[in-house]
Design an enzyme around this catalytic site. Structure first.
Site, short mmCIF file in Angstrom:
data_model
loop_
_atom_site.label_atom_id
_atom_site.label_comp_id
_atom_site.label_asym_id
_atom_site.label_seq_id
_atom_site.Cartn_x
_atom_site.Cartn_y
_atom_site.Cartn_z
N SER A 63 40.70 29.88 40.38
CA SER A 63 40.69 29.74 38.92
C SER A 63 42.04 30.05 38.28
O SER A 63 42.22 29.79 37.10
CB SER A 63 39.61 30.63 38.29
N LYS B 69 41.29 36.77 35.13
CA LYS B 69 41.36 35.70 34.13
C LYS B 69 42.38 36.05 33.06
O LYS B 69 42.79 37.19 32.92
CB LYS B 69 40.00 35.51 33.43
#
Length: 166
Positions: A82, A120
């Site tokens: 990600s 993230k």
């Protein structure tokens, strides 16, 4: 006795300040990779660069250049894709500076509901927090402020030789 991960053959990338994460990485010069300029830090387990995973502590150690270490530094192995647009890939070891807060857009290790951890970009919005992947094929995660705890910010990357990305 904890496992010690040897310093070679690896590539060490440190984060230059005030640049977008994808452009912030600079290789540590070879002359800083001699044994007396490396320091051992804890490798505390894995962090997901994808769907959050259960937080599990490990007791390994890794050698990194002293320029990548501050006061409360530790390492985590990345699992998932990600964060590829920030030049952080599956299998990389990220160097984390322990902090309890993050600025908008910072790449952070975040604990969700005291159970799971993920890597993230963190954005504070009116309705709560958005955990944004750096991979356009993946959707963000939206949570309430009270559901997350910032554990630290990414300050460096250790990548196995042969896995060096652009």
């Amino acid at each position: 006795m904890p496992e010690v991960i040897s310093p070679a053959p690896r590539h060490y990338l440190y984060r230059r300040p005030n640049l977008p994460m994808a452009e912030a990485w600079e290789p540590v010069p070879d002359d800083e990779l001699v044994a007396d300029s490396l320091i051992e830090i804890p490798l505390l387990g894995q962090v997901s660069a994808g769907m959050p995973i259960e937080a599990c502590l490990e007791t390994s150690r890794i050698h990194v250049p002293t320029r990548m270490v501050r006061r409360n530094t530790y390492a985590l192995r990345v699992r998932g894709n990600s964060m590829i647009d920030c030049n952080i890939f599956d299998g990389d070891v990220i160097i984390i500076e322990r902090q309890e807060s993050a600025e908008n857009g910072e790449t952070a290790v975040v604990m969700i509901n005291d159970e799971e951890v993920t890597l993230k970009k963190l954005y504070i919005e009116k309705s709560g927090v958005r955990l944004q992947p750096a991979n356009e094929s993946m959707a963000p995660i939206y949570l309430k402020n009270s559901d997350i705890q910032v554990l630290g910010l990414v300050m460096g990357v250790v990548r196995q030789a042969g896995e060096l990305a652009a």
